[in-house]
Structures are given as C-alpha cells and as structure tokens.
Design a protein around this motif. Sequence first.
Motif, PDB file in Angstrom:
ATOM      1  N   SER A 259       0.864  -1.193   0.000  1.00 11.71           N
ATOM      2  CA  SER A 259       0.000   0.000   0.000  1.00 11.71           C
ATOM      3  C   SER A 259       0.892   1.230   0.000  1.00 11.71           C
ATOM      4  O   SER A 259       1.915   1.261   0.705  1.00 11.71           O
ATOM      5  N   ILE A 260       0.518   2.249  -0.786  1.00 13.73           N
ATOM      6  CA  ILE A 260       1.279   3.493  -0.805  1.00 13.73           C
ATOM      7  C   ILE A 260       0.334   4.687  -0.737  1.00 13.73           C
ATOM      8  O   ILE A 260      -0.826   4.602  -1.157  1.00 13.73           O
ATOM      9  N   LYS A 261       0.889   5.762  -0.217  1.00  9.31           N
ATOM     10  CA  LYS A 261       0.121   7.000  -0.135  1.00  9.31           C
ATOM     11  C   LYS A 261       0.364   7.835  -1.389  1.00  9.31           C
ATOM     12  O   LYS A 261       1.372   7.684  -2.071  1.00  9.31           O
ATOM     13  N   ASN A 262      -0.554   8.707  -1.637  1.00 15.62           N
ATOM     14  CA  ASN A 262      -0.405   9.601  -2.790  1.00 15.62           C
ATOM     15  C   ASN A 262       0.857  10.455  -2.690  1.00 15.62           C
ATOM     16  O   ASN A 262       1.434  10.877  -3.686  1.00 15.62           O
ATOM     17  N   THR A 263       1.249  10.698  -1.443  1.00 15.36           N
ATOM     18  CA  THR A 263       2.373  11.611  -1.204  1.00 15.36           C
ATOM     19  C   THR A 263       3.721  10.899  -1.090  1.00 15.36           C
ATOM     20  O   THR A 263       4.711  11.502  -0.677  1.00 15.36           O
ATOM     21  N   HIS A 264       3.791   9.627  -1.424  1.00 15.91           N
ATOM     22  CA  HIS A 264       5.047   8.867  -1.261  1.00 15.91           C
ATOM     23  C   HIS A 264       6.144   9.502  -2.116  1.00 15.91           C
ATOM     24  O   HIS A 264       5.966   9.731  -3.312  1.00 15.91           O
ATOM     25  N   PRO A 265       7.311   9.817  -1.529  1.00 15.79           N
ATOM     26  CA  PRO A 265       8.376  10.463  -2.297  1.00 15.79           C
ATOM     27  C   PRO A 265       8.935   9.524  -3.366  1.00 15.79           C
ATOM     28  O   PRO A 265       9.030   8.312  -3.158  1.00 15.79           O
ATOM     29  N   ASN A 266       9.336  10.121  -4.491  1.00 15.45           N
ATOM     30  CA  ASN A 266       9.769   9.275  -5.603  1.00 15.45           C
ATOM     31  C   ASN A 266      11.230   8.825  -5.485  1.00 15.45           C
ATOM     32  O   ASN A 266      11.723   8.082  -6.345  1.00 15.45           O
ATOM     33  N   ASN A 267      11.931   9.271  -4.433  1.00 21.79           N
ATOM     34  CA  ASN A 267      13.319   8.822  -4.288  1.00 21.79           C
ATOM     35  C   ASN A 267      13.464   7.677  -3.290  1.00 21.79           C
ATOM     36  O   ASN A 267      14.561   7.180  -3.057  1.00 21.79           O
ATOM     37  N   ASN A 268      12.370   7.273  -2.686  1.00 26.42           N
ATOM     38  CA  ASN A 268      12.392   6.116  -1.789  1.00 26.42           C
ATOM     39  C   ASN A 268      11.655   4.949  -2.439  1.00 26.42           C
ATOM     40  O   ASN A 268      10.514   5.114  -2.914  1.00 26.42           O
ATOM     41  N   PRO A 269      12.275   3.790  -2.476  1.00 32.12           N
ATOM     42  CA  PRO A 269      11.588   2.660  -3.106  1.00 32.12           C
ATOM     43  C   PRO A 269      10.359   2.258  -2.307  1.00 32.12           C
ATOM     44  O   PRO A 269      10.358   2.288  -1.078  1.00 32.12           O
ATOM     45  N   ILE A 270       9.345   1.877  -3.034  1.00 34.66           N
ATOM     46  CA  ILE A 270       8.151   1.371  -2.357  1.00 34.66           C
ATOM     47  C   ILE A 270       8.250  -0.138  -2.112  1.00 34.66           C
ATOM     48  O   ILE A 270       7.518  -0.702  -1.289  1.00 34.66           O
ATOM     49  N   LEU A 271       9.193  -0.763  -2.815  1.00 34.07           N
ATOM     50  CA  LEU A 271       9.345  -2.214  -2.714  1.00 34.07           C
ATOM     51  C   LEU A 271      10.691  -2.609  -3.325  1.00 34.07           C
ATOM     52  O   LEU A 271      11.137  -1.996  -4.304  1.00 34.07           O
ATOM     53  N   THR A 272      11.321  -3.601  -2.743  1.00 40.55           N
ATOM     54  CA  THR A 272      12.531  -4.182  -3.341  1.00 40.55           C
ATOM     55  C   THR A 272      12.246  -5.641  -3.665  1.00 40.55           C
ATOM     56  O   THR A 272      12.041  -6.474  -2.772  1.00 40.55           O
ATOM     57  N   LEU A 273      12.194  -5.911  -4.951  1.00 36.98           N
ATOM     58  CA  LEU A 273      11.946  -7.283  -5.402  1.00 36.98           C
ATOM     59  C   LEU A 273      13.233  -8.098  -5.245  1.00 36.98           C
ATOM     60  O   LEU A 273      14.348  -7.582  -5.392  1.00 36.98           O
ATOM     61  N   SER A 274      13.079  -9.379  -4.995  1.00 38.69           N
ATOM     62  CA  SER A 274      14.256 -10.239  -4.800  1.00 38.69           C
ATOM     63  C   SER A 274      14.018 -11.603  -5.445  1.00 38.69           C
ATOM     64  O   SER A 274      13.040 -12.282  -5.134  1.00 38.69           O
ATOM     65  N   ALA A 275      14.931 -11.953  -6.344  1.00 40.15           N
ATOM     66  CA  ALA A 275      14.904 -13.278  -6.969  1.00 40.15           C
ATOM     67  C   ALA A 275      16.310 -13.863  -6.914  1.00 40.15           C
ATOM     68  O   ALA A 275      17.294 -13.164  -7.157  1.00 40.15           O
ATOM     69  N   LYS A 276      16.429 -15.130  -6.570  1.00 42.46           N
ATOM     70  CA  LYS A 276      17.726 -15.799  -6.445  1.00 42.46           C
ATOM     71  C   LYS A 276      17.884 -16.841  -7.543  1.00 42.46           C
ATOM     72  O   LYS A 276      16.934 -17.536  -7.913  1.00 42.46           O
ATOM     73  N   ASP A 277      19.120 -16.917  -8.051  1.00 47.25           N
ATOM     74  CA  ASP A 277      19.450 -17.925  -9.056  1.00 47.25           C
ATOM     75  C   ASP A 277      20.713 -18.645  -8.590  1.00 47.25           C
ATOM     76  O   ASP A 277      21.767 -18.017  -8.434  1.00 47.25           O
ATOM     77  N   PRO A 278      20.674 -19.961  -8.338  1.00 45.57           N
ATOM     78  CA  PRO A 278      21.835 -20.670  -7.786  1.00 45.57           C
ATOM     79  C   PRO A 278      22.960 -20.915  -8.784  1.00 45.57           C
ATOM     80  O   PRO A 278      24.032 -21.394  -8.402  1.00 45.57           O
ATOM     81  N   ASP A 279      22.722 -20.615 -10.076  1.00 50.21           N
ATOM     82  CA  ASP A 279      23.803 -20.790 -11.047  1.00 50.21           C
ATOM     83  C   ASP A 279      24.934 -19.801 -10.762  1.00 50.21           C
ATOM     84  O   ASP A 279      24.763 -18.803 -10.065  1.00 50.21           O
TER      85      ASP A 279
END
Length: 352
Positions: A259-279
């Motif tokens: 969930s985010i507010k309308n006023t969320h600053p654009n220089n702070n991430p709202i989410l950090t996605l994470s995917a791992k690859d064992p290769d």
Amino acid sequence: MEVGCVWNTYLLANVLNLLLHSCVCVDLSYHVEEESSPFTFVGDIAADTQMEETDSLVGNNFITYNQMQQQWTENSHLFNVTQDGKLYTAQTLDAEKLCTYESECVRYIKVAVHRRKTFLKVIKIKVIIEDINDHSPEFPQKEINMTFDERDGEGAEELIPDAFDKDVGMENSEITYKLKKQFSDPFILSVRKTITGGAKIGIILGDKLDREIQDSYNLEVIANDGGQPSKQGILHVHIKIIDVNDNSPVFSQHIYNISIKNTHPNNNPILTLSAKDPDSGNNGKVSYFFSSKTPERTRQYFRLNQQTGELFVEKPLTSQTKNILKMYVEAKDGGNPSLNSFAIVRIERVCV
C-alpha cells in the motif's frame, strides 16, 4: 730365443681372443642384490668349477684366477676376482642405473684360469643383479586440475598421466591403480594397459552432476607397485564443475501486496523485489524488468531498477489513478539463452 718368445706371446694372445668370442666350456651363474655394499661376496669360482678335483695331483695352490677386461668404461669394473677364485662386488650396484630398459639386470664376467704360467681356460660367469624395491611409483605431477561440465553425461572421461616406477624388476615395477574418493562422489577410475607396458588412465563420470549441490571434488589416484612390501605414489586430482544455465531465478514471493500513499516520495523505493538464481557467473546474475503483460498506462507511474529490483514511484498517483494497480515483473538471468520467472505486484493507493 727372442723370436720364439714373441711368437709364443702372439699365439697366446690370439688363442685368448678366440676364446673370448666363442662358447666357453664352463658357464656359472650367480645372484647378488642391488645396493649391496662393496666387497660383498658373490661366489666361489674355484669351488663351483671343481678345479680342486681336476688339479689335485698338481696342487691347487698353483691355480690362479684373473678377471679379463675387454673394454674399460665408467661402470665396467663392477666386480673383483681374487687369485684364489673368490668373486666380490667392487662397488655398490644400482640396477636402475645399470639396466634402465631391461627386465633382468645381468652382467657377464670372463675369468682366465692359469696353472703357474700356463693358460688353462676362460670361465664365463653370468651375474644377475637382483632388483630390490627401492623406488616408489611417481606421477609426472603431484596434482592436476580438470573440469567437467554440468551437461556431461555418464561416461564422460578426462585423461590423466600414468605413473612410472624406476625399478627394473618385473614385480617391483608393475603398477596397479586405485581411486580414493568419498562414497558419494560420482567418479570411477578407468585403467587400460598399452602395448608399451604403460597405462591409459581416465577419470570417468558415473552419474549426473549438479554444480548447485557440489561444485568441486578432490580425488586421489594411488599407484602401487608389486614389491613386498609395496610402495605407492599419489596424484591429487582437483575437479571443478563448470556451470550451465539450468536454473531459473526464483522470486522470494509469487505475489507482492503493498500500500502506498499519494504523497510517497519518488526517491524512496516502495518495494525491493528479490529473486535468487543458484547458477554461477552470468548464469546466476539476475536483472528485473516490467513484463510485457503490464499495461503501459500502469507502468508509466513506476520505475524499476533493473540491477537492484527496487521499485520507485515515477510520477504522483492522482485521484484519476485506479485504487488498485497490478503489475507483472520479470526476473531474467544472464545466461545464453537466459531463463526467467515472473511475480505479481499489487499496489493499493491510499488517499490522504
């Protein structure tokens, strides 16, 4: 008289020369171990040729023995013969140095027998220098590195150098090989004899590899000779498993709800996605993208960092924006060809 003496000397020399190059009437055989110290007793020529019985009427004290030297070389004077017919070593004998390429190390001695000043005969003596197991098998290198590919199937083989034993005895130089490994290591040893007496040795893959489970192996190839007791040489084999791109990136979640507010600053991430690859290497390097399934009108509000997976607000959300936005995000590895996976990001707009 002088002419007669010269003639007799010349005649005697020719007779001796003829005897040296013809079959002699007595042939003795003795054995002596290599590395025996100088002056080691080898045999009694007088006793073994029974000269005492033959010349008993004359008296054995008048019989003398002299070793005959045809050509002097560095290693030619290996034995000494006493005047009373005893044979001894003259130096420490090294079978490997004397008989490098021979299966049996043999030297021949010719001994002239005289009664007083009269020449009687030449005795040809065969001395077998018995090899002792004083050398261990040796590999050209003490350790070797090799690689197998994850795609290699059962039966894939990598060759290694064979060992060499400097001993000349058949048993002492005969080499057998075995592989020392962990029980679960998927490798076996292949040994094929060659016509030269050596061996063609291979490390063979006996099962499928998975670098993500184990990326390296340390084995020992042990070479044992046939001596009693046996000696051994060890080759350390280090195996590295080369990665293939056989794994897709895996997101930490299949669906991300935020969930985010309308006023969320654009220089702070709202989410950090994470995917791992064992290769490993590029095969395991993950980059993030908006999927083509994400509508452009939704994508315009957000910015995705391809390297870090951070999701930012690109432009403010307004009342005209839907309360719930859904995006599809793709994680791709750097393999060739690359593999990918997808996650869903559901964003709820909260008005303030």
